[in-house]
Design a protein around this motif. Structure first.
Motif, PDB file in Angstrom:
ATOM      1  N   LYS A 123       0.830  -1.198   0.000  1.00 16.26           N
ATOM      2  CA  LYS A 123       0.000   0.000   0.000  1.00 16.26           C
ATOM      3  C   LYS A 123       0.869   1.254   0.000  1.00 16.26           C
ATOM      4  O   LYS A 123       0.614   2.214  -0.741  1.00 16.26           O
ATOM      5  CB  LYS A 123      -0.920  -0.017   1.222  1.00 16.26           C
ATOM      6  N   GLN A 124       1.922   1.236   0.821  1.00 11.29           N
ATOM      7  CA  GLN A 124       2.822   2.386   0.904  1.00 11.29           C
ATOM      8  C   GLN A 124       3.535   2.619  -0.425  1.00 11.29           C
ATOM      9  O   GLN A 124       3.726   3.767  -0.846  1.00 11.29           O
ATOM     10  CB  GLN A 124       3.830   2.164   2.022  1.00 11.29           C
ATOM     11  N   LEU A 125       3.926   1.521  -1.106  1.00 15.76           N
ATOM     12  CA  LEU A 125       4.607   1.643  -2.396  1.00 15.76           C
ATOM     13  C   LEU A 125       3.694   2.275  -3.432  1.00 15.76           C
ATOM     14  O   LEU A 125       4.109   3.189  -4.168  1.00 15.76           O
ATOM     15  CB  LEU A 125       5.071   0.257  -2.863  1.00 15.76           C
ATOM     16  N   VAL A 126       2.442   1.796  -3.513  1.00  8.42           N
ATOM     17  CA  VAL A 126       1.495   2.358  -4.475  1.00  8.42           C
ATOM     18  C   VAL A 126       1.186   3.806  -4.126  1.00  8.42           C
ATOM     19  O   VAL A 126       1.061   4.659  -5.017  1.00  8.42           O
ATOM     20  CB  VAL A 126       0.200   1.520  -4.512  1.00  8.42           C
ATOM     21  N   GLU A 127       1.072   4.118  -2.839  1.00  8.44           N
ATOM     22  CA  GLU A 127       0.820   5.497  -2.424  1.00  8.44           C
ATOM     23  C   GLU A 127       1.964   6.418  -2.847  1.00  8.44           C
ATOM     24  O   GLU A 127       1.741   7.552  -3.276  1.00  8.44           O
ATOM     25  CB  GLU A 127       0.629   5.561  -0.910  1.00  8.44           C
ATOM     26  N   THR A 128       3.200   5.912  -2.730  1.00  9.96           N
ATOM     27  CA  THR A 128       4.364   6.709  -3.141  1.00  9.96           C
ATOM     28  C   THR A 128       4.294   7.018  -4.631  1.00  9.96           C
ATOM     29  O   THR A 128       4.564   8.153  -5.065  1.00  9.96           O
ATOM     30  CB  THR A 128       5.667   5.941  -2.830  1.00  9.96           C
ATOM     31  N   LYS A 129       3.936   6.012  -5.433  1.00 11.11           N
ATOM     32  CA  LYS A 129       3.815   6.221  -6.882  1.00 11.11           C
ATOM     33  C   LYS A 129       2.671   7.180  -7.203  1.00 11.11           C
ATOM     34  O   LYS A 129       2.790   8.030  -8.093  1.00 11.11           O
ATOM     35  CB  LYS A 129       3.598   4.885  -7.586  1.00 11.11           C
ATOM     36  N   LEU A 130       1.565   7.052  -6.475  1.00 12.10           N
ATOM     37  CA  LEU A 130       0.437   7.957  -6.687  1.00 12.10           C
ATOM     38  C   LEU A 130       0.796   9.393  -6.323  1.00 12.10           C
ATOM     39  O   LEU A 130       0.404  10.340  -7.003  1.00 12.10           O
ATOM     40  CB  LEU A 130      -0.765   7.506  -5.858  1.00 12.10           C
ATOM     41  N   LYS A 131       1.574   9.541  -5.257  1.00 10.19           N
ATOM     42  CA  LYS A 131       1.999  10.882  -4.858  1.00 10.19           C
ATOM     43  C   LYS A 131       2.896  11.514  -5.921  1.00 10.19           C
ATOM     44  O   LYS A 131       2.834  12.725  -6.156  1.00 10.19           O
ATOM     45  CB  LYS A 131       2.725  10.825  -3.514  1.00 10.19           C
ATOM     46  N   ALA A 132       3.729  10.679  -6.560  1.00 13.17           N
ATOM     47  CA  ALA A 132       4.585  11.189  -7.633  1.00 13.17           C
ATOM     48  C   ALA A 132       3.732  11.694  -8.796  1.00 13.17           C
ATOM     49  O   ALA A 132       4.013  12.754  -9.378  1.00 13.17           O
ATOM     50  CB  ALA A 132       5.541  10.093  -8.106  1.00 13.17           C
ATOM     51  N   VAL A 133       2.682  10.933  -9.120  1.00  8.24           N
ATOM     52  CA  VAL A 133       1.764  11.368 -10.181  1.00  8.24           C
ATOM     53  C   VAL A 133       1.050  12.647  -9.762  1.00  8.24           C
ATOM     54  O   VAL A 133       0.922  13.591 -10.546  1.00  8.24           O
ATOM     55  CB  VAL A 133       0.735  10.257 -10.491  1.00  8.24           C
ATOM     56  N   ASN A 134       0.590  12.690  -8.496  1.00 11.02           N
ATOM     57  CA  ASN A 134      -0.109  13.879  -8.009  1.00 11.02           C
ATOM     58  C   ASN A 134       0.787  15.109  -8.038  1.00 11.02           C
ATOM     59  O   ASN A 134       0.337  16.224  -8.332  1.00 11.02           O
ATOM     60  CB  ASN A 134      -0.594  13.633  -6.577  1.00 11.02           C
ATOM     61  N   THR A 135       2.069  14.915  -7.746  1.00 12.10           N
ATOM     62  CA  THR A 135       3.020  16.021  -7.784  1.00 12.10           C
ATOM     63  C   THR A 135       3.139  16.575  -9.197  1.00 12.10           C
ATOM     64  O   THR A 135       3.187  17.799  -9.399  1.00 12.10           O
ATOM     65  CB  THR A 135       4.402  15.558  -7.286  1.00 12.10           C
ATOM     66  N   GLU A 136       3.177  15.671 -10.189  1.00 17.06           N
ATOM     67  CA  GLU A 136       3.237  16.105 -11.585  1.00 17.06           C
ATOM     68  C   GLU A 136       1.974  16.855 -11.975  1.00 17.06           C
ATOM     69  O   GLU A 136       2.022  17.845 -12.704  1.00 17.06           O
ATOM     70  CB  GLU A 136       3.437  14.891 -12.506  1.00 17.06           C
ATOM     71  N   VAL A 137       0.823  16.370 -11.488  1.00 20.90           N
ATOM     72  CA  VAL A 137      -0.442  17.049 -11.786  1.00 20.90           C
ATOM     73  C   VAL A 137      -0.451  18.440 -11.187  1.00 20.90           C
ATOM     74  O   VAL A 137      -0.903  19.406 -11.810  1.00 20.90           O
ATOM     75  CB  VAL A 137      -1.629  16.217 -11.256  1.00 20.90           C
ATOM     76  N   LEU A 138       0.075  18.556  -9.957  1.00 20.70           N
ATOM     77  CA  LEU A 138       0.126  19.862  -9.302  1.00 20.70           C
ATOM     78  C   LEU A 138       1.052  20.826 -10.027  1.00 20.70           C
ATOM     79  O   LEU A 138       0.828  22.028 -10.054  1.00 20.70           O
ATOM     80  CB  LEU A 138       0.578  19.691  -7.852  1.00 20.70           C
ATOM     81  N   LYS A 139       2.126  20.277 -10.622  1.00 13.45           N
ATOM     82  CA  LYS A 139       3.094  21.132 -11.308  1.00 13.45           C
ATOM     83  C   LYS A 139       2.590  21.600 -12.671  1.00 13.45           C
ATOM     84  O   LYS A 139       2.714  22.763 -13.028  1.00 13.45           O
ATOM     85  CB  LYS A 139       4.422  20.385 -11.479  1.00 13.45           C
ATOM     86  N   SER A 140       2.044  20.673 -13.450  1.00 14.08           N
ATOM     87  CA  SER A 140       1.738  21.000 -14.847  1.00 14.08           C
ATOM     88  C   SER A 140       0.321  20.683 -15.278  1.00 14.08           C
ATOM     89  O   SER A 140      -0.019  20.834 -16.442  1.00 14.08           O
ATOM     90  CB  SER A 140       2.715  20.244 -15.762  1.00 14.08           C
ATOM     91  N   GLY A 141      -0.529  20.220 -14.356  1.00 16.49           N
ATOM     92  CA  GLY A 141      -1.886  19.870 -14.726  1.00 16.49           C
ATOM     93  C   GLY A 141      -1.978  18.445 -15.244  1.00 16.49           C
ATOM     94  O   GLY A 141      -0.980  17.734 -15.354  1.00 16.49           O
ATOM     95  N   MET A 142      -3.181  18.031 -15.603  1.00 15.00           N
ATOM     96  CA  MET A 142      -3.429  16.670 -16.048  1.00 15.00           C
ATOM     97  C   MET A 142      -3.216  16.533 -17.553  1.00 15.00           C
ATOM     98  O   MET A 142      -3.616  17.394 -18.331  1.00 15.00           O
ATOM     99  CB  MET A 142      -4.865  16.263 -15.686  1.00 15.00           C
ATOM    100  N   ASP A 143      -2.536  15.448 -17.965  1.00 13.64           N
ATOM    101  CA  ASP A 143      -2.436  15.113 -19.387  1.00 13.64           C
ATOM    102  C   ASP A 143      -2.780  13.637 -19.562  1.00 13.64           C
ATOM    103  O   ASP A 143      -3.062  12.929 -18.599  1.00 13.64           O
ATOM    104  CB  ASP A 143      -1.047  15.434 -19.948  1.00 13.64           C
TER     105      ASP A 143
END
Length: 348
Positions: free
Chosen positions: A265-285
């Protein structure tokens, strides 16, 4: 949530008690749920946009007031809610309180990305309310923003609306706290949780068959082990020894194949947070959307298994110390029942 949905939610998580303030129109409701075997919750006050009660934890004798907040969307109503909570502080000046939830307000310009960069009157009043009541914010360990409109490019707006505060000082609380923003899952808000870390002594953990193992197709190895293992002796001796062999192999499989569900769960959460960080930086693509979709599917699968795990934990009846014969019979009966159940599934 309506009453039926709240009851279902409590059952899924294994909680037995709840205090809630229902949804009114398009406004979200509030709920505080707890397990009465671990803590006593005494309701004190309930309003449309906030509710509070006194928490007494049995194991560590921790005591504090818990205030759950859902900030109004209308600016004129926000000051009213803050004034009501401030009155509660004044009436309970010597008690520690934890305040958390969606305040629907930012504190400073850096709490927002996109849209207008001017600090609103509401934000200034919110900051003044915090300073006036000497509230200490518990900072989150990762992402800055807790809300995101999920739009692309320049239309993307993110804000920090969800927070935790302490009234009464951390020194009085005498515990370590960690606030964390969890991966988003089907909402424009990032769930936020506060974990209170307390020291606990070692526990004696007897073997228990985890019902969440049924969610993995590889559990069929139990049937294979039962058929292939050759044991000589009386029927009772054969059954008892086969159960011991299956128990050992099951524990090995749990470590090697199924793994630690909380680590996964922690591993998947870490990957999701990385995606969320990208979304916060540049929006959704499109690439981020597909990556997030795959991760969320894995995350939901893990949550389903974790839900079964905690539901089983909440329903376990603890046996008296020293009753080893009953405990042995109880655990091994569950194992044999599992083998029989898997065999019937396989045959069908």
């Amino acid at each position: 949530m309506n009453i039926a949905e709240m009851d279902l939610f409590k059952q899924k998580l294994g909680f037995r008690k709840a205090e809630d303030s229902p949804v009114l129109g398009v406004s979200g409701g509030l709920a505080i749920i707890w397990d009465p075997r671990n803590a006593l919750f005494t309701p004190i006050e309930k309003r449309q946009n906030w509710m509070c009660g006194r928490v007494n934890c049995y194991n560590n004798k921790l005591k504090f007031n818990l205030i759950n907040v859902y900030g109004p969307t209308q600016n004129r109503d926000k000051a009213l809610v803050w004034l009501e909570i401030e009155t509660f502080f004044k009436n309970n000046p010597n008690e520690v309180s934890i305040i958390g939830g969606d305040f629907n307000a930012i504190l400073k310009v850096s709490d927002k990305r996109g849209g207008s960069n001017k600090l609103s009157v509401v934000a200034i009043e919110f900051a003044d309310w915090i300073n006036r009541n000497s509230l200490m914010e518990i900072q989150t360990t990762d992402n800055t923003f807790t809300w995101n409109n999920r739009r692309k490019g320049f239309n993307n707006i993110a804000e920090k609306l969800d927070r935790f505060f302490i009234f009464g000082g951390l020194s009085n609380f005498n515990n370590t706290m960690e606030a964390e923003i969890l991966p988003i899952s089907g909402s424009d808000h990032y769930p936020i949780q506060l974990e209170i870390l307390v020291e606990q002594g070692p526990k004696n953990c007897p073997f228990k068959f985890e019902q969440m193992w049924y969610k993995d197709e590889n559990i069929l190895l139990l049937e294979k082990c039962w058929k292939e293992e050759v044991v000589s002796g009386s029927k009772m001796f054969i059954v008892a020894n086969k159960l011991k062999i299956i128990k050992r192999k099951l524990l090995e499989w749990n470590v090697e194949h199924f793994g630690n569900i909380f680590e996964r769960k922690q591993l998947v959460e870490t990957k999701l947070k990385a995606v969320n960080t990208e979304v916060l930086k540049s929006g959704m693509d499109e690439i981020l959307f597909l990556r997030e979709k795959t991760l969320l599917k894995d995350y939901e699968d893990i949550l389903a298994k974790e839900e079964i795990y905690w539901r089983q934990k909440s329903r376990e009846s603890w046996l008296k110390d020293g009753d080893r014969n009953t405990k042995f019979f109880h655990n091994n009966t569950k194992l044999k029942r599992c083998v029989n159940r898997i065999s019937s599934i396989r045959n069908s």
